[in-house]
Design an enzyme around this catalytic site. Structure first.
Site, short mmCIF file in Angstrom:
data_model
loop_
_atom_site.label_atom_id
_atom_site.label_comp_id
_atom_site.label_asym_id
_atom_site.label_seq_id
_atom_site.Cartn_x
_atom_site.Cartn_y
_atom_site.Cartn_z
N HIS A 1 -3.28 -3.64 -5.86
CA HIS A 1 -3.58 -3.25 -4.48
C HIS A 1 -5.04 -3.56 -4.15
O HIS A 1 -5.96 -2.99 -4.74
CB HIS A 1 -3.29 -1.75 -4.29
CG HIS A 1 -3.41 -1.29 -2.87
ND1 HIS A 1 -3.78 -0.01 -2.53
CD2 HIS A 1 -3.20 -1.93 -1.70
CE1 HIS A 1 -3.80 0.10 -1.22
NE2 HIS A 1 -3.46 -1.05 -0.69
N GLU B 1 -6.60 -1.54 -7.26
CA GLU B 1 -5.77 -0.56 -7.96
C GLU B 1 -4.71 -1.32 -8.76
O GLU B 1 -3.98 -2.14 -8.18
CB GLU B 1 -5.09 0.39 -6.96
CG GLU B 1 -6.07 1.36 -6.31
CD GLU B 1 -5.39 2.28 -5.28
OE1 GLU B 1 -5.64 3.50 -5.33
OE2 GLU B 1 -4.64 1.78 -4.44
N ASN C 1 -5.16 5.67 -1.04
CA ASN C 1 -4.51 6.16 0.18
C ASN C 1 -4.09 7.62 0.08
O ASN C 1 -4.01 8.31 1.10
CB ASN C 1 -3.32 5.27 0.55
CG ASN C 1 -3.80 4.00 1.25
OD1 ASN C 1 -4.85 3.99 1.87
ND2 ASN C 1 -3.05 2.93 1.14
N SER D 1 0.83 -1.21 0.00
CA SER D 1 0.00 0.00 0.00
C SER D 1 0.86 1.25 0.00
O SER D 1 0.35 2.35 -0.18
CB SER D 1 -0.92 0.00 1.22
OG SER D 1 -0.17 -0.19 2.38
#
Ligand code: 3HC
Length: 294
Positions: A140, A152, A190, A119
């Site tokens: 991800h 992702e 994120n 991440s």
């Protein structure tokens, strides 16, 4: 290229979820853990998840057995040698990632695609550990993996376009919606989520509202499934602290700087749900109680 054989390195929270959905999508899956005890724990959590679906009537016992039959556990990296795609979901430490990818690069045939579920670490840096940077990318996933619909797909400046397309096709095959992004720390989710979570902690520090009121505001006012402080406990305060530090290091922007309260909670081991205490006390997991902060 059709991805039929999938290797997953790491059978923790994320790795077990990834192994489960890949096997459910019809792939042969080999999942590797460092020792037999941890491997067994991971496989048991998959069994529990599958059984929950059977009990709810969304999966037949026969389908559960077939999924389970496609899942193979191992403690030996060599057993991943025939895979078309290998996904790493091990601890977020570059040295550990380097060890795994360097070894796999020697073991696997040229066509094998390497993907990391990191991440926060650099996909580009991991690609340099191998002789196949063109076949390296990020995939991800989100926690809980069987439920969250997003993957992702992260390309580096060296990722082959066809490899990206194969990864996108794989994401569809496992029932997820892929989004494409580039290798910048935090990717899309994120980059947006971490400053939001950190701001919720700052709001608490500044006395803007109580733990419950901050959570209820975003749950009831904006329709989020969990308030930010509950989500922090769910993700793990240590994990968010770690990601925030890497993002702050990369961008040098204040919005990624971990607030002092987060650092102090991590120092105390108040890492959230898995630790029994975070912004809430989980002594009774069915009824988490907000903690009182001196
Ligand atoms: N594994 C498998 N299934 C699970 C699960 C798990 N760990 N937890 C919940 N579920 C399933 C339940 O069985 C239920 O299925 P059903 O609808 O078929 O009955 C469904 O999910 C909903 O669960 P619940 O009714 O028990 O509880 P909620 O409605 O509160 O949903 C939640 C739980 C899905 C976790 C929801 O609260 C949610 O979406 N929260 C936000 C999660 C989130 O934001 N995740 C991303 C974190 S960030 C991240 O992972 C990135 C990393 O880099 C930090």
């Amino acid at each position: 290229m059709a991805i039929e054989k999938v290797g997953v390195v790491g059978c923790g929270l994320m790795g077990s979820g990834i192994a489960q959905i890949a096997a459910a999508a019809g792939c042969q899956v080999t999942v590797r853990e460092v020792n037999a005890v941890v491997l067994e724990q991971g496989l048991q959590s998959i069994d529990k998840n599958l059984q929950r679906l059977v009990d709810k009537g969304t999966l037949s016992a026969g389908d559960r057995d077939q999924i389970r039959g496609r899942l193979h556990g191992t403690t030996n990296l060599e057993d991943l040698k025939d895979c078309d795609l290998i996904i790493d979901a091990i601890i977020e430490q570059l040295a550990a990632k380097r060890e795994v990818w360097t070894a796999l690069d020697k073991i696997c045939p040229k066509h094998t695609i390497f993907a990391s579920n990191t991440s926060s670490l650099s996909i580009t840096e991991m690609a340099t550990f191998t002789q196949r940077p063109d076949r390296f990318l990020g995939l991800h996933f989100f926690n809980p993996v069987p439920v969250m619909k997003l993957i992702e797909v992260i390309r580096t400046i060296a990722t082959d376009k066809k490899v990206e397309e194969d990864a996108v096709a794989f994401a569809h095959r496992v029932g997820k919606t892929p989004v494409r992004t580039t290798d910048r720390t935090g990717f899309i989710v994120n980059r947006l989520l971490v400053p939001f979570l950190l701001d919720a902690i700052r709001a608490l520090e500044e006395g803007v509202g109580s733990i419950e009121d901050i959570d209820n505001s975003m749950k009831l006012g904006c329709g989020h499934p969990m308030g930010p402080l509950t989500l922090l406990d769910f993700v793990g305060n240590d994990t968010t602290y770690y990601i925030a530090n890497i993002m702050f290091d990369e961008f040098k922007e204040k919005r990624f700087a971990p607030p002092p309260l987060l650092k102090r909670m991590v120092l105390m081991g108040w890492n959230g749900r898995k630790a029994g205490k975070g912004f809430y006390d989980y002594s009774d997991p069915a009824k988490p109680k907000p903690i009182s902060l001196a």
